[in-house]
Design an enzyme around this catalytic site. Structure first.
Site, PDB file in Angstrom:
ATOM      1  N   CYS A   1     -34.475 -26.948  34.588  1.00  0.00           N
ATOM      2  CA  CYS A   1     -35.139 -28.233  34.885  1.00  0.00           C
ATOM      3  C   CYS A   1     -34.183 -29.422  35.016  1.00  0.00           C
ATOM      4  CB  CYS A   1     -36.215 -28.492  33.833  1.00  0.00           C
ATOM      5  SG  CYS A   1     -37.608 -29.489  34.470  1.00  0.00           S
TER       6      CYS A   1
ATOM      7  N   LYS B   1     -29.900 -24.837  27.862  1.00  0.00           N
ATOM      8  CA  LYS B   1     -30.091 -26.042  28.677  1.00  0.00           C
ATOM      9  C   LYS B   1     -29.087 -27.118  28.287  1.00  0.00           C
ATOM     10  CE  LYS B   1     -33.933 -29.049  30.229  1.00  0.00           C
ATOM     11  NZ  LYS B   1     -35.384 -29.327  30.039  1.00  0.00           N
TER      12      LYS B   1
ATOM     13  N   GLU C   1     -39.630 -22.534  32.574  1.00  0.00           N
ATOM     14  CA  GLU C   1     -39.002 -23.039  31.344  1.00  0.00           C
ATOM     15  C   GLU C   1     -39.933 -22.809  30.145  1.00  0.00           C
ATOM     16  OE1 GLU C   1     -38.381 -27.251  31.594  1.00  0.00           O
ATOM     17  OE2 GLU C   1     -37.120 -27.333  29.783  1.00  0.00           O
TER      18      GLU C   1
END
Lengths: 539, 539
Positions: free
Chosen positions: A147, A111, A44
């Site tokens: 994540c 994200k 990330e």
């Protein structure tokens, strides 16, 4: 049909875009040429390292990262590169993953789930994406996630239902004790539910208060771990998928809890010192257990030739303290200096005699001793360009049993988040590898040696009681009432939590240290200094 | 039909729920009995004070606030009480406003727009509400909004269209220079668009790094200000509405920019010192302008009897420095001590002679002087229970022209966010009220007096160039390239921004100070210490 996915678990220097993009390019080319990979997956925000914090608000910084991603696209051909980057758009910034193929952007994922709790401030910087993103390599459909996304119920299932054969997850998931087990368990659950294999790539290395432990892994569609990279080290691995199923390969074993914390601290010290460009480290070695552990960590992190220690005895320092300190310094092969502090202490005593006339001695005089040591250590640090390591532990930081600008002075506090009982456990663990800390240091009662025959137990509850009280209060947000109900003495509980409440101002000026618990002081616990809250009054 | 709305602009101690609820009850009863008000409006999160930060995660704290709101409802009858509180629900916490009428909850509004930028972390704590909330008093329909809501395009219009005759806004809007004008202008715009009168109640007082300036106001439906409460003071006011229109009443004038900053700093010092329970304050008075201004602020904040100063001359201190310092101390009527530092400096020099053999003098020796002063000041602070005020300004904090644990030592840094040129302007402003700072202190070139004939200009660009460069870099996020293009010398720009980049570690250990610019160091600017970013390389 075979598909080879490389996992690039790397240690970046936050915001060093030039070095990070160079590292990404070299790693992708190795994955292509040495491992025959079809895809190389990075972590990330790999291009910036995680977390770049408010640098994300700087247009020059964003421009630099955008150009670097374009440069990577151009320089790496013949393998798909998947990496995290801050994506600047007209409506704002996204925490995105991009797939680069042969000089072009194949697809971008934004994200969805932005953590804004604990040490995370992602909603300060990023807008949330709402879409999923799929791409195809050699007939395999891959989904991108980042994540927090895969901790969220249903996200993997959603990707599976959209057609994903394999899910890639780019992560910067910081360490605390037991985090690896927690992480695998939660994600396993999601994988089982969705019945889709998952490739999890984590960042590794220390960044200020945070330690990223690596331990990237691949789960098959049943949630079984078929590959795991090392903890606390860079690693480039490859996993082959046949008919969408990963072939089992090497699973690095996980350290036990105490060992994992020790490794986290070693890498944390190494990265803070080297990434900040220091020539080495120094610390005050008192003969007590805290500085003994910090010395062991520093030597394991940097090598004995990069570390030196200073003994600074006062009239209250016992002979055995100096003996033990010198023994450890010699055992570990580090240079030591002995600089008695009484000349400076006496000078201050005389200088302050007039203004202190008719006052009784109190902690002021103890603080002067600690601050004289701080002046000496900082002078040596300034002169030599070596960082001063602070040796205070979490129990002390919690209750303020430390002197601001004295023993709290320093650039980095390796065991700031380590409670005293864990200091003992880590010391015993280190000695089990090779005996470096004298047994007497571990056995004798802890003392600050700032007054005659002083021991910690004069001022504080015994650590066997104090540490669990602090954990319940600080990490568990329990009330005094609840802690007492759990069986702790009311006077111990009241004393401990009232000290925690009153010492926020000291902690605010303490150097950064490595988070190893579920709630460290610093960005993880943001309390007002000016506060009418008194835990002892709560129900 | 007449409706009287009271605005309660109060100074709370964050998290002192008992004291805050007592204050709310007493104020509401005064509004009812003395002002004949129908409604009394308090500020955002009034029950806790703003911002309570991570205390919001503590169940005991939330329980205490919930009980306090219930208690207020019971104790205040015959007037509607509108106040902000953290609302605990099964799905999470809301930043809410409640209307209490005769012992019951009439309605609750949940803040829609949660700021999560700058100094704000509201998305860390709260879920966003999505509904509007109206209630009726004596035939008038009132809408509830909270702070950020009314900065957002269309929110007032939405309430007006839903039937609101008047909008109430509960705020905790922190100060920076020019904020009041900005606030009124933006909200005026929204009021004009919606054509609805607005009652704006702000918190007042200092809370760690933040200053809330009060200056609550009422706008009529054309956006004209018909009432304004004082800046930087508590005030209970009342505005009468006839046929939904507010009757004009007293509008407190606004301070000019420099005066408003001075007032912010005075209240900031007073609140930090008194809310944290100190008996008074002390500081090192050098004869330079920074400590001269801090002394003036401290005396204006606390009174001369609560402040003392220490002169700590070294062999580099010029006679005029001591003369001017003593003159100011006498003019302001504060007790002064003179403690020459050379005995301690000489002691350290001898103690370090062996380890420093064969090294040349550098800033290490200057830092030792500064740290000896730090030890003396902290000893006096410890012995007397008086807080040590740090005298560094924002220009110094930016470029690291200060000694950690030396002149940076202290509990509070009043002018930490005040650039050097503004230090001069504030000093002149203070002298225009009554001459307290000797003219020579203002006129002479600034010097740290840590080496022979040293002046700041030896190490730094002239402040006339440095301060605007810093403002562009720190507050404006401009690149080196942009700043040079604006006409500044490349060598000044490069030197300044490379110092800013390299000194984050010092700032991280500095005491809190009062935010007065659009971006202060601290929670307002969150930069990594470990960082490869170099502003001088940016395009």
């Amino acid at each position: 049909m075979s598909l080879k996915i490389a996992l690039a678990q790397l240690n970046f220097l936050v915001a060093d875009i030039t070095a990070n993009s160079h590292k990404i390019i070299q790693t992708a080319l190795r994955a292509r040429d040495e491992l025959g990979a079809d895809i190389c997956v990075f972590s990330e925000l790999a291009i910036t390292g995680y977390p770049p914090e408010d640098l994300l608000f700087r247009p020059d910084f964003i421009t630099q990262t955008t150009l670097a991603v374009a440069d990577i696209a151009t320089q790496v051909q013949g393998i798909d590169v998947v990496l995290g980057f801050p994506e600047a758009t007209a409506e704002g910034l996204y925490n995105s993953a991009v797939v680069l193929r042969d000089g072009a952007v194949l697809c971008v994922y934004r994200k969805n789930c932005l953590p804004n709790y604990g040490v995370f401030d992602e909603q300060r910087y990023f807008k949330a994406g709402h879409d999923i993103s799929l791409f195809t390599v050699k007939g395999v459909t891959l989904a991108l996630t980042i994540c927090e996304d895969v901790w969220r119920e249903g996200m993997l299932l959603k990707n599976k239902q959209a057609g994903a054969n394999v899910v890639l997850t780019l992560n910067a998931s910081p360490f605390h004790a037991g985090k690896m087990q927690l992480r695998e368990a939660i994600i396993q659950q999601q994988v089982k539910q969705a019945a889709v294999p998952l490739v999890y790539v984590n960042q590794v290395g220390g960044q200020d208060e945070l330690m990223f432990d690596g331990a990237s892994f691949v789960l098959d569609q049943h949630g079984a771990c078929v590959m795991r990279a090392a903890e606390f080290a860079e690693q480039l691995s490859v996993v082959e998928f046949i008919n969408h199923q990963p072939l089992p390969t090497h699973c690095a074993p996980l350290y036990n809890e105490v060992a994992s914390i020790y490794q986290a601290l070693v890498l944390g010290v190494r990265d803070y010192v080297t990434k900040n460009g220091f020539h080495g480290a120094l610390l005050g070695l008192s003969g007590g257990i805290d500085s003994a552990l910090v010395l062991a960590l520093a030597v394991d992190a940097l090598g004995a030739d990069k570390v030196e220690v200073v003994l600074m005895p006062s009239c209250y320092t016992q002979d055995m303290s100096s003996e033990d300190a010198i023994t450890q310094a010699q055992t570990m092969g580090v240079r030591h200096h002995v600089i008695p502090i009484m000349p400076a202490v006496n000078a201050f005593t005389e200088m302050l005699a007039e203004v202190f006339a008719n006052t009784a001695p109190d902690t002021t005089e103890e603080n002067i001793q600690a601050r004289c040591r701080g002046v000496i250590l900082m002078a040596m640090s300034n002169k030599q360009g070596k960082i001063l390591l602070t040796t205070g532990n979490k129990s002390e930081m919690s209750v303020g049993y430390a002197t601001l600008y004295g023993d709290m002075a320093g650039g980095f506090a390796p065991i700031k988040d380590v409670p005293k009982l864990l200091v003992y456990a880590l010391s015993r663990y280190r000695n089990s590898l090779s005996p470096v800390i004298p047994e007497r240091v571990i056995e004798r009662p802890p003392s600050a040696e700032l007054a005659p025959d002083q021991v910690d137990a004069d001022s504080l509850p015994a650590y066997e009681h104090l540490d669990p009280i602090l954990e319940r209060y600080i990490e568990g947000d329990q009330s005094a009432h609840e802690i007492i109900a759990a069986g702790f003495k009311p006077e111990d509980v009241m004393r401990a939590i009232s000290l925690v409440d009153r010492n926020e101002y000291k902690r605010r000026q303490s150097p950064p240290g490595i988070k190893i618990t579920t709630r460290a002081f610093g960005r993880d616990r943001r309390f007002p200094i000016t506060s009418g809250y008194r835990g002892i009054d709560s129900k």
